[in-house]
Every structure is written in C-alpha cells, then in structure tokens.
Design an enzyme around this catalytic site. Structure first.
Site, mmCIF file in Angstrom:
data_model
loop_
_atom_site.group_PDB
_atom_site.id
_atom_site.type_symbol
_atom_site.label_atom_id
_atom_site.label_comp_id
_atom_site.label_asym_id
_atom_site.label_seq_id
_atom_site.Cartn_x
_atom_site.Cartn_y
_atom_site.Cartn_z
ATOM 1 N N ASP B 36 -10.103 -38.743 4.377
ATOM 2 C CA ASP B 36 -9.956 -39.099 5.782
ATOM 3 C C ASP B 36 -10.925 -38.347 6.691
ATOM 4 O O ASP B 36 -11.094 -38.698 7.852
ATOM 5 C CB ASP B 36 -8.505 -38.865 6.240
ATOM 6 C CG ASP B 36 -7.531 -39.816 5.554
ATOM 7 O OD1 ASP B 36 -7.941 -40.485 4.587
ATOM 8 O OD2 ASP B 36 -6.365 -39.888 5.974
ATOM 9 N N ASP B 289 -36.198 -68.507 39.000
ATOM 10 C CA ASP B 289 -36.491 -68.225 37.602
ATOM 11 C C ASP B 289 -35.255 -68.390 36.714
ATOM 12 O O ASP B 289 -35.350 -68.699 35.533
ATOM 13 C CB ASP B 289 -37.001 -66.785 37.514
ATOM 14 C CG ASP B 289 -37.463 -66.445 36.127
ATOM 15 O OD1 ASP B 289 -38.522 -66.950 35.742
ATOM 16 O OD2 ASP B 289 -36.743 -65.698 35.432
ATOM 17 N N GLY B 424 -35.108 -65.737 22.734
ATOM 18 C CA GLY B 424 -34.835 -66.978 22.016
ATOM 19 C C GLY B 424 -35.794 -68.069 22.469
ATOM 20 O O GLY B 424 -36.377 -68.795 21.670
ATOM 21 N N LEU B 425 -35.985 -68.123 23.787
ATOM 22 C CA LEU B 425 -36.874 -69.124 24.350
ATOM 23 C C LEU B 425 -38.302 -68.890 23.871
ATOM 24 O O LEU B 425 -39.021 -69.808 23.482
ATOM 25 C CB LEU B 425 -36.814 -69.023 25.880
ATOM 26 C CG LEU B 425 -37.404 -70.204 26.632
ATOM 27 C CD1 LEU B 425 -36.539 -71.436 26.451
ATOM 28 C CD2 LEU B 425 -37.521 -69.862 28.122
#
Ligand code: SF4
Lengths: 418, 529
Positions: B36, B289, B424-425
């Site tokens: 532990d 934007d 991602g873009l």
C-alpha cells in the site's frame, strides 16, 4: 564465506507487493490474463505502477471484493465464477488465466486453489486456470514473478533430455541473443521460462540444467529441482563479469571445451569493456546507496563496484536467500553492508548522514531525495529494461551514469559570454 | 464482486492521505501492508512533490497476523509521534487491516499521547477516494472543533459591519491531487481580495491544525470543491451557524454568480448591473475567429464539479453542443443528472472506462473533455481532447500558472479547449494539402499516425474505424461501396464519424443497403434540412 556484513532491520517498509510483477509478466505472455482477487487498493496499485495506459483493454484486472462478498464466502465463490465467465466470454483469446491472491483474499481465506480447480473442471482445458499469491503480507515486488512461475511448473511436460533452461523473465531481444550465444558454444537445446506464449511451456526433467536469469526465483528454483532439474550455481548475468561467469558455469555443466567458450566470449568481452569506459570514468569513486526493492540490488552492487569502480555505502534487499546469492556475496568486497529488510525512516536517516552520490530507490522516494539534493535512480526501471548479458553491460552502466551526468549538467557554471 | 480493469478513484484511505499531505503538522498512521506504500508515488510523481506524504504504514506481514498486531500498531504510532512531532494525528486502516479489526484508532487513543487524535473509519469495500478525503476533512475539523460548539454565540455573517473590518471567509476544499487546486486557490484569493473580502483560512491545502481551530472566526465558508468540503461546510453550518457558498466559480458566468452569492451571504451590497467581465473568454468567444466553434459537439466526463462546470461553459459561453455528460462519482450523480437533463441528454454515471469509451464512440463528438483516461480513449478514436478533471497524469500538473477558476481560469479554459480543436483543424488542412510541395518532406504530425496520412494509410484507418464501430451499427449489414468509402475519406477525420453515422441512419431510413457517394450526398442534404 566472504567478509560482507549481513545486517537485518525491521520497521515500516517502503516496498511494492508481489502484484507489481504483473506489470511485466502480462507483457511477456500476451495470451495470459492476470486477475487479481482483491480490493480497490490492489487495482490502484497496479495501474499506478504500470503508469501510462494507452492500450484499449489491458491483460490484467481486479475482481474487487465488495461488502457482500465479505459477508458470505460461498457467495464470493459464485461471484468469482461469474466474473471469470464474463471475462472469458469477452476475451476469447485468453489461454491461461492466473488468479492472483491479495492481502484481502488471503485474510478472508478465499481459497483460490479450489476456485482454480473448479474452473478448470468447468472449462475443460479451453483455458487453463492457475493461482498464486501476490499479496503484500506474503510477497514483495519481484516475488510475484516467483509465485507465477511456480504455478506454471506442474503444467510443464516431463522430459529426460539434456537441455538448458533459462529461468526468469527476459526482454525478448536479450533472450534471443543469449540463446544464440549458447548455441554458438554448442549448447543447442536452450529453452526459456516463462515462455513467450503461456501455452508453449518448455519440458522439464532430470536432464534439465537450470540457469537463473533473475535472483528472486527462490520458490521456482526449488520446484524445478523437485521435478528433477539441476540448478547451476552462478552469479547473475548482470555486467560483463557476471554474465561471463554465468555463461561459463553453464558451459562447464555441459562440458563445453574451455577454448571454445573463450573464443566465443572474448571478442564480446573486449567490446563490452571498451563500451564501459566512458561510464566507468563517470561512476568510479562515486558512492551509491541501494534501497531494498527488487532483490536485484546485490548483483547490481557487485557490477557497480567491481566493473564501474563505485563505492558501496549500503546495499538493501527486501529478502536475502543466502544460498542463491552465495556466488554474488563472494564477489563483494569485505565489509560491504548488506541490509535485509527495512526501517525506511532509519534507512533514510543513514542516506542523509552518508550523502551518497546516487541512491537507487522506489518511485515514492525519488523526488523527495532529489529535492534534498541527492541524485536517484528508480529501481523499477531496472526490471523493465534489457540489462542482462555481456552486450548490455554498457547500457546498464548508462542507467546509473545518466542521473549523475544530468546533475553535473544542471550544476555547471553559467555561460558568461552569451 | 466487480471486475475492474482500471479505476478512476483510489481507495478511501488515499483520500485521507490527500488531506494529510495537503496540510502541515498532520501525520497519518495507516495500518496497512507494504504494497500500500505505492500511494506515496501519487504525490511524489504526479504532483512532483519534493516531500514524502506524512504517512507511516505499519506494513504488517502474514507472520505478524498470528501474533500481536495491536502491539505493532502501537509501536508505529509511538515512533511516528516521536519522529514527526505532529500537531494532530490521523489513525486509520486500509482494506486489509479493516478485515483484521485491530481498531488502531482506539489503540492510539488509549496510549496517553498528548495531541489530538482522529480515528478514521473509512469503509474500503464500499467507498472510494473522494469520499475518503471528504470524510477525513470532516472528521478532522469536527475533532478539533467539537469542544468549541457550546461556547459559540450566535453567528452573524454580517458581523464585519459592526466590527469595523473587512468581511473574511474560509476557502474549503482545495487539496493535493485535486485538479489545478494549487492555482485555483491563488486566483480565488485574488478575486475575493479585489472585492474587499479577506481570507481567514484556506484548508486543507497549506493549513495547520491550529488554522482549523480558527475556522469559526470567518463570516462565511466558501465551498470550493463540494466533493471534498461539502460535508464539512454542512457540519459547520449546523453547529456554528456559518453559511457557505455553493457556486463553483469555473467559467465567466459561474464566477459572476459566485461573487453575487458571496456578497449576498455576507450582506454586502450587490451591484444591480452585471458583474464586470474581467476575463478574455467572453470576447474571444464572440470574436469572428471563433465562428467555427459554433455547435461543436463536445463529450464531457469527469468528477461531478468539473463535468457540470464544463457543460455549462461549453453550452453558454462557447456555443458548443453538449452531446454527452457523465461522472464517475456516485456522490455527484444527482446534480450531474440534473445538468444533463437540462441539456436534453442522459447522464452517464459509471466507474467503467470502457462504458465511457463506448458512449464517446456512439456520440461521435468533435471534442472530448475528460480525465486522463478519456484522453487515451479519444486518442484511440482520433478525437481532440482536453483534460478537465482528475484522475490525471504528471503532464496535467503544468509548471505555469493555470487555474480553472475565476477570470484567469476562464482564459485558461478557452485556450486549453480551443487549442486541441485548432490542432485538429490543422491536421485536416495538412491532410488536404499533403500533395503540395511544402508538405512532401515527411511532415511530422503531432497526432502521429492520425494526421498527414498517405492515401493508403488513410483508407486503412477508415476501415479500422469502421471495424471498431461495427458493433453498434452494422447489425443490419449496410455495405459501403468502395466509391462510398472514398467519398467518406474526403471528409475531415474529426467529423467523419458523425457523417458516417448520419449516412447510415439515412440509408436505413431510405431502405438502401449499398452506400455510395450519392447516398452520402443525399444524407448530407437530408440532415441539413
Ligand atoms: S499490499 Fe495487499 S492490499 Fe495492498 S495492493 Fe498489495 S495485495 Fe493489495
């Protein structure tokens, strides 16, 4: 008997339990699943030790005991059957299922051997169910592997043939290399245990000579002996010297001509010693303190002292099997302080007092020591890295020189002309 | 018995450790086996702490069980008290010790030690980490303050007015291994300071037992993380009459509401105009934007507090569409369900990450906000992701100041969530322009195999993703023609899942089995409406 000082200490320990071995065992045998029967703590321990998880479904898990499982053992058995059946239905690729005992399962006396027997009956060989203990009340860290291997031994087919069996988990590449070297000195029949597939177990019998690759396999060695195998006494294959003595011991046992062994190993040794030089320059004269964790500490200390010129302040080990460690102990300098067991507070007091250049320790202690200005090396890295054999000696030394090198880099003078 | 491959929360004693390690002058003796002790690494590795947590483990072994484990417990307690000289001692047990019933808490109390001792009973077989942390803070505060209850006169939250001082509050809940607590505390202190409010104490993070004894000196309590502090706040309200604020100031709206609630509780004048926007989030979100953020589908999973806050920000402040909301915290199930209902979706309450991954796949989001585990799942599915909640990895504890709460917290959130979407873009653009000469030099995408693919790889990955999704859609055996597949491959990867699902839905409605490029275009027109 060499002149090392064997000391003992008890108190609060800071060591993983045997469940931790699952982290490398499940990678060695991808067709096996390790099911811990335990608590949320057990599940949390393994995932914390395993670190980043990028795979979709791991080959280990925990059947977490809940309040009602504790209320009635009969139901706990039924529940475990249910969990296993669900698991096997979901993961048809599993060939071997290890039921791994934990502290809670042992304290409530859940008999996993009986469960395994019953499941084996029901599964009719489709999946083989085995059990062993990885609990913290019985085992530390690497002892989990000892338990898992021992559980596999009854399934090994018998043989009378003369063969060499390497015992203990190795990185696949290292295993290939070592096997190949044995073949070059004329030992053709070389097998490994554990195998890469859990169903592909090597045979065992009176002709089998066992060479241990890891120092923590006490129970496994005993059980192999019971099957008629002979255990070759040797130091462990860490560093050039250890690996050489280890291979030579096997060669002697197989009556290989000395000249052939020499011819084969000499170029390797020359190359490895050359590769060691830069690390040796860095490590020589530096003082190292090894805290107990993996049981690899003693062979490591021997390598670091004899081949890298380090000074051993204290060598901890969670457990000392003197018979198995005999060859190693004999190579250590007189008065080496070997500490079996642990009182972590007192041990850290000694670390602070001695101010070693490098401490080998568990992950819980590393950053606190670094914050005190003491360089550290994680012991868990040593059970994951390919460090065995003559060819790996420089890599092994590099693991220890890197923290020191980094320490130097971060403490050098600032650039003045930029 | 529950099969667990991975757990979001640790056992309850890890929660107790979080309280002990957050504070100063507190030591925790834990009756537990050696394994532990792994829990130390959560603090020293994930939080990079340069100190060990103040915990002594008794590390009893099987051979001790036959003998006197009670003596062993006492020996460890004695040594710990002598060595660490704590100002308060927590004594408890982990799962295994709970079974052997040594009752270490009572043992400690019988040792005649001259310091406050709190006996922690944290049922390991039914409770988890956050509950353990909450219970520990509550027991500690109660233990230190119970004697003072009777002597308290009636509490007046507006007493500061007559006493001629600034109002003062306690900030309760921030702890180690909480998400960005370190920086949230600074941000909230600053926010309150700017609004004329002083801090009495912060706990547990950085507090001493003596600080806890001063808790009743505050006019009100701020319950910053209900998972950790709500039960303590409730107890203080019941026994000392100290009211507490419930709004968690994550996001611009929530920060405004928080200030309003705190002012009301303190009897401060509440301005009747809107609170000033001191965060850039509002303007950044409004700016032209950000148009492309409109209606982004977002899937949210985490602890209750951060999941609910994220859902509100996503919907109200960024104009996203929340397509999934859930938590692993059973204690927070109710408020998460309510929040989900308001969003017109059903909450996912589970501790099973595979269920979360399945729900994520099903929802086909464009952004995932989750824990470190959702980041892994999202990565496998090729979906951008930001981490908003514990459990976390070491990289989720950044070196820079990055709160989630208050005005700066809202700024951080805007950046942290929008950045992965931008990336991602960018991946998509890289994919589109991959034949242009600027890109032929083996562009290294940050998503590894997901971005900047060769044609061949791309086909493969579509097939893979189809294969992965098969379980939930292909029962009625729709067939994608190679032409249909090629058309689908032209769709940006981060909306591909959605397009695929919509097309299949349409195909099913229209009763056509073969999906070609025409079906795809028909479906597109159909869903445009
Ligand atoms: S020490 Fe025991 S209870 Fe703790 S993780 Fe290991 S097996 Fe589980």
């Amino acid at each position: 008997m060499s002149g090392v000082s064997l000391l003992k200490e008890t108190g609060p320990r800071e060591v993983f339990c045997g469940l931790t071995s699952i982290v490398w065992l499940h990678r060695r045998m991808p067709d096996a699943f390790f099911l811990v029967v335990g608590s949320r703590t057990c599940a949390h321990l393994i995932q914390s030790a395993a670190g980043v998880m990028i795979f979709a479904e791991p080959r280990f898990g925990t059947a977490i005991l809940e309040e009602r499982d504790l209320a009635g053992l009969a139901d706990a058995h039924e529940e475990l059957d249910r969990v296993v059946n669900d698991l096997l239905a979901r993961r048809p690729e599993i060939r071997t299922l290890f039921l791994v005992g934990s502290c809670p399962s042992e304290v409530i006396k859940l008999d996993l051997a009986r469960v395994a027997e019953r499941l084996n009956g029901a599964l009719k060989g489709r999946v083989r169910v085995l059990n062993y203990s990885g609990s913290g009340i019985e085992t530390t860290f690497t002892q989990g592997e000892d338990g898992a291997l021992k559980a596999l031994i009854p399934l090994m087919p018998p043989t009378k043939e003369t063969q060499l069996l390497l015992v203990g988990t190795l990185a696949n590449a290292v295993e290939d290399r070592l096997t190949n070297l044995f073949k070059r000195i004329g030992i053709q029949k070389v097998f490994s245990f554990p195998p890469r597939q859990s169903t592909d177990l090597p045979a065992i019998g009176p002709g089998t000579k066992v060479l241990l690759t890891q120092p923590y396999l006490t129970e496994t060695a005993r059980a192999l002996k019971d099957r008629g195998a002979e255990i070759i006494q040797a130091p462990f294959p860490l560093g050039v010297e250890g690996s050489q003595l280890w291979m030579e011991a096997a060669a002697r046992s197989f009556k290989v001509k000395d000249s052939l062994v020499k011819e084969t190993l000499e170029p390797l040794i020359l190359r490895a010693n050359k590769a060691l030089i830069p690390y040796k320059n860095q490590l020589a004269g530096k003082r190292i303190f090894l805290l107990p964790e993996s049981q690899i500490e003693i062979p490591l200390a021997r390598f670091l002292q004899r081949e890298c010129g380090m000074e051993l302040v204290e060598v901890g080990t969670p457990y000392l099997n003197r018979e198995m460690m005999q060859a190693e102990l004999e190579l250590l300098p007189n008065n080496t302080q070997i500490m079996e067991g642990q009182h972590v507070e007192k041990q850290l007091d000694r670390v602070r007092q001695q101010q070693p250049d490098l401490v080998v320790c568990g992950m819980g202690l590393a950053n606190p020591l670094e914050a005190e200005g003491i360089s550290t090396k994680w012991s868990i890295e040593l059970v994951f890295s390919p460090i065995h054999g003559i060819d790996q000696a420089a890599d092994l030394a590099e693991l220890f020189s890197r923290p020191l090198h980094r320490h130097d880099l971060l403490n050098q003078k600032q650039l003045v002309h930029v | 018995m529950e099969l667990t491959l991975w757990t979001y929360e640790g056992p309850p004693h890890v929660g107790a450790m979080r309280i002990a390690a957050s504070m100063k002058g507190v030591h925790y003796v834990l009756h537990a086996p050696q394994g532990d002790t792994y829990a130390d690494l959560l603090f020293t590795m994930i939080e990079r702490r340069g100190e060990r947590p103040p915990v002594t483990y008794t590390t009893f072994q099987a051979r001790d069980l036959g003998g006197d484990t009670a003596e062993l417990v006492k020996r460890h307690i004695k040594e710990a008290v002598e060595r660490f000289e704590p100002k308060a001692l927590l004594v408890g047990e982990s799962c295994t010790a709970e079974l052997i019933q040594d009752q270490p808490g009572s043992l400690a109390q019988g040792m005649g030690l001259n310091l406050p001792i709190v006996n922690l009973e944290l049922p390991a077989y039914s409770k988890k980490e956050n509950w353990g942390a909450s219970e520990t803070l509550y027991q500690l505060v109660r233990g230190l303050l119970k004697e003072k209850i009777a002597s308290e006169t009636k509490h007046l939250p507006s007493a500061w007015k007559t006493e001629g001082r600034r109002p003062r509050v306690n900030i309760l809940g921030p702890s180690l291994l909480g998400f960005r607590c370190r920086d949230d505390v600074l941000e909230i202190q600053k926010l309150l300071g700017e609004n004329g409010i002083d801090i009495n104490i912060v706990a547990p993070l950085g507090a001493t037992p003596a600080d806890l004894i001063r808790v009743p000196n505050a006019d009100i309590n701020i319950c910053l993380y209900p998972e950790i502090a709500e039960s303590t706040c409730n107890w203080l309200e019941r026994n000392f009459g100290i009211p507490f604020s419930r709004t968690v100031p994550i996001g611009v709206n929530a920060t405004q509401n928080f200030l309003k609630e705190v002012r009301e509780l303190l009897g401060m004048p509440v301005p009747n105009h809107e609170e000033e926007h001191l965060s850039r989030l509002t303007w950044y979100s409004k700016s032209v934007d950000s148009n492309y953020l409109t209606g982004k589908r977002v899937f949210i999973f985490g602890d209750g507090t951060h999941a609910i806050a994220a859902a509100k920000i996503a919907k109200e402040e960024l104009g996203f569409e929340v397509v999934g909301l859930g938590t692993y915290s059973r204690e927070m199930a109710r408020p998460v369900r309510t929040a989900a209902k308001e969003l017109g979706i059903e909450a996912l309450i589970t501790n099973n990450y595979l269920e979360v991954e399945a729900a994520m796949t099903e929802a086909a989001p464009e952004l995932v906000l989750g824990t470190q585990m959702e980041r892994h799942s999202a990565k496998r599915l090729g979906i951008p992701c930001a981490v908003i909640s514990t459990p976390m990895h070491v990289q989720d504890v950044p070196a820079r100041y990055s709160p989630q709460m208050g005005w700066e917290g809202a700024n951080v959130i805007f950046d942290d969530w929008v950045h992965p979407l931008m990336m991602g873009l960018e991946e998509h653009l890289i994919g589109m322009f991959r034949h242009d000469f600027e890109f032929v030099d083996g562009h290294q995408s940050h998503l590894g195999h997901q971005g900047g693919l060769s044609n061949h790889e791309q086909k493969q990955s579509i097939e893979e993703s189809q294969h992965n999704n098969d379980s939930d859609t292909s029962s009625d055996s729709l067939i994608w023609t190679s032409e249909g597949k090629a058309e689908l491959a032209k769709v940006p990867f981060f909306v591909r899942g959605k397009v695929r699902r919509n097309t299949e839905k349409y195909a099913r409605q229209a009763g056509c089995r073969n999906i070609d490029s025409e079906t795809l275009l028909d479906a597109k027109a159909h869903f445009r409406k």
